[in-house]
Scaffold this active site. Structure first.
Site, PDB file in Angstrom:
ATOM      1  N   ALA A 178      58.285  99.122  29.626  1.00 11.58           N
ATOM      2  CA  ALA A 178      57.381  99.991  30.382  1.00 11.58           C
ATOM      3  C   ALA A 178      57.074  99.466  31.774  1.00 11.58           C
ATOM      4  O   ALA A 178      57.119 100.213  32.755  1.00 11.58           O
ATOM      5  CB  ALA A 178      56.091 100.205  29.583  1.00 11.58           C
ATOM      6  N   LYS A 276      66.881  98.562  15.585  1.00  6.61           N
ATOM      7  CA  LYS A 276      67.212  97.474  16.520  1.00  6.61           C
ATOM      8  C   LYS A 276      66.197  96.344  16.440  1.00  6.61           C
ATOM      9  O   LYS A 276      66.501  95.193  16.785  1.00  6.61           O
ATOM     10  CB  LYS A 276      67.338  98.016  17.943  1.00  6.61           C
ATOM     11  N   ARG A 342      59.819  91.242  22.121  1.00  8.65           N
ATOM     12  CA  ARG A 342      58.834  90.439  21.383  1.00  8.65           C
ATOM     13  C   ARG A 342      59.353  90.011  20.009  1.00  8.65           C
ATOM     14  O   ARG A 342      59.041  88.895  19.550  1.00  8.65           O
ATOM     15  CB  ARG A 342      57.518  91.208  21.247  1.00  8.65           C
TER      16      ARG A 342
END
Length: 423
Positions: A178, A276, A342
């Site tokens: 983002a 994913k 992350r």
């Protein structure tokens, strides 16, 4: 004919963004730039639903000398006055036609296009608060990555939204960090939208949905018929609005820095964004061992292969292999997630520090949760119920490592069925 065409497009689409976190605010910025640019199709003003809270402007903000910096203020007031979401997208100027709205029903009032971009645990409550308060011919796009997986089956969030609200809902997913998009750094995304047949004023793809639940196929089970979903008939988009075919939907999202590819594979786009994250955990494990790029590339290859197999097995009627291998929502998103997302980072630190990944998650994510771990458990439970866990050795290996049944060092052995040549 010219007069007829003008009458047919006498109304414009109003767009509402449901959600205002980091990604939701970024998408609102992108959309607001486009609604202003394409005023023949869209109303310029974009209402963004914001969960109201009080917030203080940080001392290092360029607005630190503002009259509103004296204490805590309502977040919507800060956004509408200073055109910045200080809490979730600090430092990014928002277009003035983004209007922060604390009431979800008010934000969505008269909107013909609803963009859902909020944590998945809040979807049910958001839809409940919207039921009966949106125009019945509204159309949606879910920007929420992931799927809801239980022992009984898989449900895509776009399908869940569509059924709860009685509307058609597509999906957006891709290699989309983002903050990079908010800073207008170049990236791509994939938008899956299969125009309902009754909306089309142009040729419609074969098999386009007529009900809110047929945008997703039924799951294919080995030992029992797929569960029957309740189908809510769709209401046609009135002819006064411009048609929402691929060309016009692309105009809603495409920017010089944010390129959009339109497809019709809603299931494939959604699955790519979910699976994913499991692969990213495996990539983090091998990177944490210091095994290098070859090992990570091997894990990624197997991950793409298993994602395609999962889609083809359980969403056989609609998933296209190319969605995973050619689109941003597939291979590109997987590469990004396996390079620095992350899930990758926490898995890598878990191995390097010899600590459980849950401990790393709590320390590093400031209350947020890893999607990879929950998805790994849900997918394994589902595959176990179907007796198919051995057909997905990477997904199974990640679950086994999370459960301390195996070590990351065991990954090459655990992937043997996937990498060995068939005799």
């Amino acid at each position: 004919m010219a007069g007829t065409s003008l009458a047919a497009h006498s109304r414009k689409h109003k767009v509402a963004v449901i959600g205002s976190g980091n990604w939701g605010t970024t998408i609102a910025k992108v959309i607001a730039e486009n609604t202003k640019e394409h005023g023949d199709i869209f109303e310029p003003e974009v209402h963004m639903w914001v969960f109201e809270e009080e917030y203080s402007i940080p001392k290092d903000s360029k607005h630190a000398n503002s009259d509103l910096a004296s204490g805590k203020q309502k977040l919507t007031h800060l956004i509408n006055s200073l055109h910045e979401n200080f809490k979730y997208l600090p430092g990014i100027a928002l277009p003035h036609n983004v209007v922060a709205t604390p009431d979800i029903a008010e934000a969505a009032r008269d909107a013909t296009i609803l963009i859902f971009n909020l944590p998945h645990q809040f979807i049910a409550r958001a839809c409940q608060n919207l039921q009966g308060k949106i125009v019945p011919y509204a159309r949606g796009i879910s920007c929420i990555k992931g799927v809801e997986v239980t022992d009984e089956g898989c449900e895509l969030f776009s399908d869940s939204i569509g059924q709860k609200l009685g509307i058609y809902c597509g999906a957006l997913s891709g290699a989309n960090i983002a903050n990079e998009i908010a800073l207008e750094k170049f990236s791509e995304t994939t938008v899956a939208y299969d125009p309902p047949a009754m909306d089309s004023q142009n040729p419609t793809p074969q098999g386009s949905p007529k009900t809110s639940s047929t945008n997703l196929p039924q799951l294919v089970f080995e030992d029992k018929p797929a569960p029957t979903k309740k189908k809510t008939p769709l209401q046609a988009l009135p002819s006064e609005f411009p048609p929402l075919h691929h060309k016009n939907m692309k105009k809603l999202f495409h920017r010089p820095y944010f390129h959009v590819r339109m497809v019709s594979d809603v299931a494939g786009v959604s699955l790519g964004g979910a699976l994913k994250n499991i692969v990213a955990l495996a990539a983090g494990f091998v990177d944490g061992l210091g095994w290098g790029d070859n090992a990570k590339a091997a894990v990624m290859r197997v991950g793409i292969m298993e994602s395609v197999r999962f889609g083809k097995t359980f969403f056989a009627d609609s998933v296209r292999t190319e969605t995973f291998t050619e689109e941003s929502c597939g291979v590109a998103d997987l590469i990004t997630s396996c390079s620095g997302g992350r899930n990758f980072r926490c898995a890598k630190m878990s191995v390097q520090e010899g600590k459980p990944i849950a401990e790393i998650e709590e320390r590093e994510l400031n209350g947020q949760k890893l999607q990879g771990t929950s998805t790994a458990y849900e997918v394994h439970s589902f595959l176990l119920k179907q007796g198919m866990e051995k057909e997905f050795p990477l997904f199974t290996a990640v679950w086994s490592i999370l459960e301390d049944k195996n070590r990351p060092e065991d990954i090459p052995h655990l992937l043997e069925p996937a990498t060995a040549e068939k005799e």
